[in-house]
Design a protein around this motif. Structure first.
Motif, PDB file in Angstrom:
ATOM      1  N   TYR A 205       0.832  -1.207   0.000  1.00 12.87           N
ATOM      2  CA  TYR A 205       0.000   0.000   0.000  1.00 12.87           C
ATOM      3  C   TYR A 205       0.867   1.258   0.000  1.00 12.87           C
ATOM      4  O   TYR A 205       0.631   2.196  -0.774  1.00 12.87           O
ATOM      5  CB  TYR A 205      -0.911  -0.029   1.225  1.00 12.87           C
ATOM      6  CG  TYR A 205      -1.606   1.277   1.519  1.00 12.87           C
ATOM      7  CD1 TYR A 205      -2.765   1.648   0.829  1.00 12.87           C
ATOM      8  CD2 TYR A 205      -1.120   2.141   2.505  1.00 12.87           C
ATOM      9  CE1 TYR A 205      -3.411   2.843   1.099  1.00 12.87           C
ATOM     10  CE2 TYR A 205      -1.766   3.334   2.785  1.00 12.87           C
ATOM     11  CZ  TYR A 205      -2.900   3.681   2.085  1.00 12.87           C
ATOM     12  OH  TYR A 205      -3.538   4.868   2.357  1.00 12.87           O
ATOM     13  N   GLU A 206       1.879   1.283   0.869  1.00 11.06           N
ATOM     14  CA  GLU A 206       2.759   2.451   0.951  1.00 11.06           C
ATOM     15  C   GLU A 206       3.556   2.627  -0.347  1.00 11.06           C
ATOM     16  O   GLU A 206       3.734   3.743  -0.835  1.00 11.06           O
ATOM     17  CB  GLU A 206       3.720   2.321   2.141  1.00 11.06           C
ATOM     18  CG  GLU A 206       3.053   2.312   3.508  1.00 11.06           C
ATOM     19  CD  GLU A 206       2.537   3.686   3.931  1.00 11.06           C
ATOM     20  OE1 GLU A 206       2.547   4.627   3.110  1.00 11.06           O
ATOM     21  OE2 GLU A 206       2.112   3.809   5.098  1.00 11.06           O
ATOM     22  N   ALA A 207       4.024   1.520  -0.909  1.00 13.25           N
ATOM     23  CA  ALA A 207       4.815   1.575  -2.141  1.00 13.25           C
ATOM     24  C   ALA A 207       3.986   2.090  -3.306  1.00 13.25           C
ATOM     25  O   ALA A 207       4.486   2.826  -4.169  1.00 13.25           O
ATOM     26  CB  ALA A 207       5.379   0.198  -2.461  1.00 13.25           C
ATOM     27  N   ALA A 208       2.718   1.715  -3.348  1.00 10.43           N
ATOM     28  CA  ALA A 208       1.850   2.078  -4.471  1.00 10.43           C
ATOM     29  C   ALA A 208       1.659   3.584  -4.591  1.00 10.43           C
ATOM     30  O   ALA A 208       1.328   4.084  -5.671  1.00 10.43           O
ATOM     31  CB  ALA A 208       0.497   1.391  -4.327  1.00 10.43           C
ATOM     32  N   HIS A 209       1.870   4.330  -3.518  1.00 12.36           N
ATOM     33  CA  HIS A 209       1.705   5.783  -3.552  1.00 12.36           C
ATOM     34  C   HIS A 209       2.853   6.497  -4.260  1.00 12.36           C
ATOM     35  O   HIS A 209       2.834   7.724  -4.399  1.00 12.36           O
ATOM     36  CB  HIS A 209       1.560   6.340  -2.130  1.00 12.36           C
ATOM     37  CG  HIS A 209       0.195   6.120  -1.555  1.00 12.36           C
ATOM     38  ND1 HIS A 209      -0.138   4.975  -0.861  1.00 12.36           N
ATOM     39  CD2 HIS A 209      -0.937   6.877  -1.589  1.00 12.36           C
ATOM     40  CE1 HIS A 209      -1.415   5.050  -0.478  1.00 12.36           C
ATOM     41  NE2 HIS A 209      -1.915   6.186  -0.915  1.00 12.36           N
ATOM     42  N   PHE A 210       3.849   5.741  -4.693  1.00 12.31           N
ATOM     43  CA  PHE A 210       4.990   6.338  -5.393  1.00 12.31           C
ATOM     44  C   PHE A 210       4.918   6.109  -6.898  1.00 12.31           C
ATOM     45  O   PHE A 210       5.901   6.277  -7.606  1.00 12.31           O
ATOM     46  CB  PHE A 210       6.305   5.787  -4.827  1.00 12.31           C
ATOM     47  CG  PHE A 210       6.622   6.333  -3.463  1.00 12.31           C
ATOM     48  CD1 PHE A 210       7.506   7.385  -3.299  1.00 12.31           C
ATOM     49  CD2 PHE A 210       6.018   5.803  -2.334  1.00 12.31           C
ATOM     50  CE1 PHE A 210       7.784   7.901  -2.050  1.00 12.31           C
ATOM     51  CE2 PHE A 210       6.287   6.308  -1.069  1.00 12.31           C
ATOM     52  CZ  PHE A 210       7.173   7.362  -0.930  1.00 12.31           C
ATOM     53  N   GLY A 211       3.746   5.705  -7.371  1.00 13.01           N
ATOM     54  CA  GLY A 211       3.570   5.430  -8.784  1.00 13.01           C
ATOM     55  C   GLY A 211       3.543   6.685  -9.638  1.00 13.01           C
ATOM     56  O   GLY A 211       3.183   7.769  -9.182  1.00 13.01           O
ATOM     57  N   VAL A 212       3.947   6.524 -10.903  1.00 15.54           N
ATOM     58  CA  VAL A 212       3.851   7.605 -11.884  1.00 15.54           C
ATOM     59  C   VAL A 212       2.910   7.136 -12.985  1.00 15.54           C
ATOM     60  O   VAL A 212       2.394   6.012 -12.952  1.00 15.54           O
ATOM     61  CB  VAL A 212       5.240   7.973 -12.457  1.00 15.54           C
ATOM     62  CG1 VAL A 212       6.154   8.482 -11.348  1.00 15.54           C
ATOM     63  CG2 VAL A 212       5.886   6.788 -13.164  1.00 15.54           C
ATOM     64  N   HIS A 213       2.674   7.983 -13.953  1.00 12.27           N
ATOM     65  CA  HIS A 213       1.734   7.644 -15.017  1.00 12.27           C
ATOM     66  C   HIS A 213       2.210   6.422 -15.811  1.00 12.27           C
ATOM     67  O   HIS A 213       3.399   6.260 -16.085  1.00 12.27           O
ATOM     68  CB  HIS A 213       1.566   8.837 -15.965  1.00 12.27           C
ATOM     69  CG  HIS A 213       0.966  10.031 -15.314  1.00 12.27           C
ATOM     70  ND1 HIS A 213      -0.361  10.086 -14.943  1.00 12.27           N
ATOM     71  CD2 HIS A 213       1.504  11.219 -14.927  1.00 12.27           C
ATOM     72  CE1 HIS A 213      -0.618  11.253 -14.382  1.00 12.27           C
ATOM     73  NE2 HIS A 213       0.496  11.960 -14.354  1.00 12.27           N
TER      74      HIS A 213
END
Length: 400
Positions: free
Chosen positions: A155-163
């Protein structure tokens, strides 16, 4: 500590702080500061503990999961600024062997933590490492829900996604929905941790606010390192005192620094812009005119105060702030007031729920834009990026 330009430098003395400012009692009690009655003693004790933490960092192998956990704890405790070189060296080593290590690891928590720490540091690492956790139908495996800590790291890692990173979009939806449903069946301490993360993910949380809460969480962790915990508490108390002094001098500092930087950050100029845009909103109201969303956003970006907040966040950075940084700051902001919902509803014949859904998509897109800007190479220096990121985090905190 020095503030502002060469015209505004001021030496901060903690002894002066004690004489001039009334403080609330330390949140950790007097126990942690009884040995430190003067600035020199505080600094010596902080330095002594700092060297001990450095030794702990050096002893843990860079490629171990323990090093990942230690760096994560240091960052979340709010003391990573003391160990920037050591952390960068370790993460550079992890980056150099990223794909090899991630391909061997089948532990979700380790893979997600490594990915997040490297993205936080600005490394453009691949999110393909999560493909191994996807089933034949293209969804994250339901068996992962048994690993709550792994789910939380995902969950925490997913917030660092880009387009364009679909796997992280799936990861965020999967982990958040499952954690919400699982939280009611967890032990109270773990449930509190999950609920806090769902409201304030690391990427969107202010470092000091997060540190205040994480110190208490880390203290309850049986595997915590006592020297690191004590160092974090001492550092928090000292920084708290410094900030209290800074707040008392903020108005004078802002005026002095604005004067040194010139027109780009002149308060009168910023205030004049705010008044003009507030007047535009008043005209709409008086004439019962509902603007298009595009018209409204152009005005709301300024009247909401985001540009003023972003500009003011650079106070105290001295020569780190360049003219190019000023121009970059003056670019388009990402925040709009919630009254934009009415404009969208009127323009598109949409319901309130549909409008909120659309704005949530825009917020998600904006965060991906921010994440992209934070990856190396960056348009401006990292300290500038961090200030603007923190300004955005303030908005997220106020909206909770």
């Amino acid at each position: 500590m020095e503030f502002g330009s060469s015209n505004c430098h001021e030496k901060l003395n903690l002894d002066d702080v004690r004489r001039s400012v009334k403080y609330h009692p330390s949140i950790w009690g007097d126990h942690f500061l009884t040995y430190a009655s003067t600035k020199t003693e505080e600094e010596k004790e902080l330095q002594r503990q700092k060297e001990m933490v450095k030794k702990v960092l050096a002893r843990v192998p860079d490629h171990s999961s323990h090093k990942l956990e230690l760096i994560d704890s240091i960052q979340r405790l709010g003391v990573s600024y003391h160990f920037e070189e050591e952390i960068e060296k370790s993460l550079q080593c992890m980056h150099d062997t990223y794909l090899g290590c991630s391909s061997k690891d089948n532990d979700l928590r380790t893979v997600a933590l490594r990915f997040r720490l490297l993205r936080q540091q600005g490394y453009r690492v691949s999110c393909d490492v999560f493909d191994k956790f996807i089933d034949g139908e293209g969804n994250f495996k339901e068996s992962l829900t048994k690993d709550v800590e792994g789910m939380l790291e995902l969950y925490e890692a997913a917030h660092f996604g880009v387009h364009g990173e679909d796997v992280l979009n799936k990861a965020l939806h999967f982990s958040s929905s499952r954690l919400e449903s699982l939280a009611t069946h967890m032990a109270s301490s773990l449930s509190a941790l999950v609920n806090e993360a769902l409201k304030f993910p690391i990427r969107k949380n202010l470092t000091r606010l997060g540190a205040r809460k994480f110190i208490s969480v880390y203290q309850e962790d049986e595997s915590h390192k006592e020297i690191l915990l004590n160092f974090a508490k001492l550092d928090f108390n000292i920084v708290q005192k410094i900030h209290q002094k800074e707040l008392s001098d903020l108005t004078r500092m802002v005026e002095c620094y604005f004067w040194a930087l010139g027109v780009y950050f002149e308060p009168q100029y910023q205030m004049q812009k705010l008044i003009e845009y507030y007047f535009e909103e008043a005209k709409w109201l008086y004439n019962t005119h509902i603007p298009t969303l595009q018209e409204y956003m152009k005005v709301a970006i300024v009247s909401a105060g985001y540009m003023m907040l972003a500009s003011t966040s650079l106070v105290g950075m001295g020569n780190l702030v360049t003219e190019e940084d000023c121009r970059w700051i003056s670019g388009e902001a990402l925040e709009a007031k919630m009254s934009a919902v009415g404009c969208y509803m009127s323009q598109n014949g949409a319901s309130r729920e549909e409008a909120f859904e659309e704005f949530q998509k825009q917020v998600s897109k904006a965060w991906k834009d921010i994440n992209e800007e934070c990856l190396r190479p960056t348009a401006v220096s990292e300290p500038i990026i961090v200030r603007i990121l923190n300004a955005t985090r303030v908005i997220h905190s106020l909206s909770r």
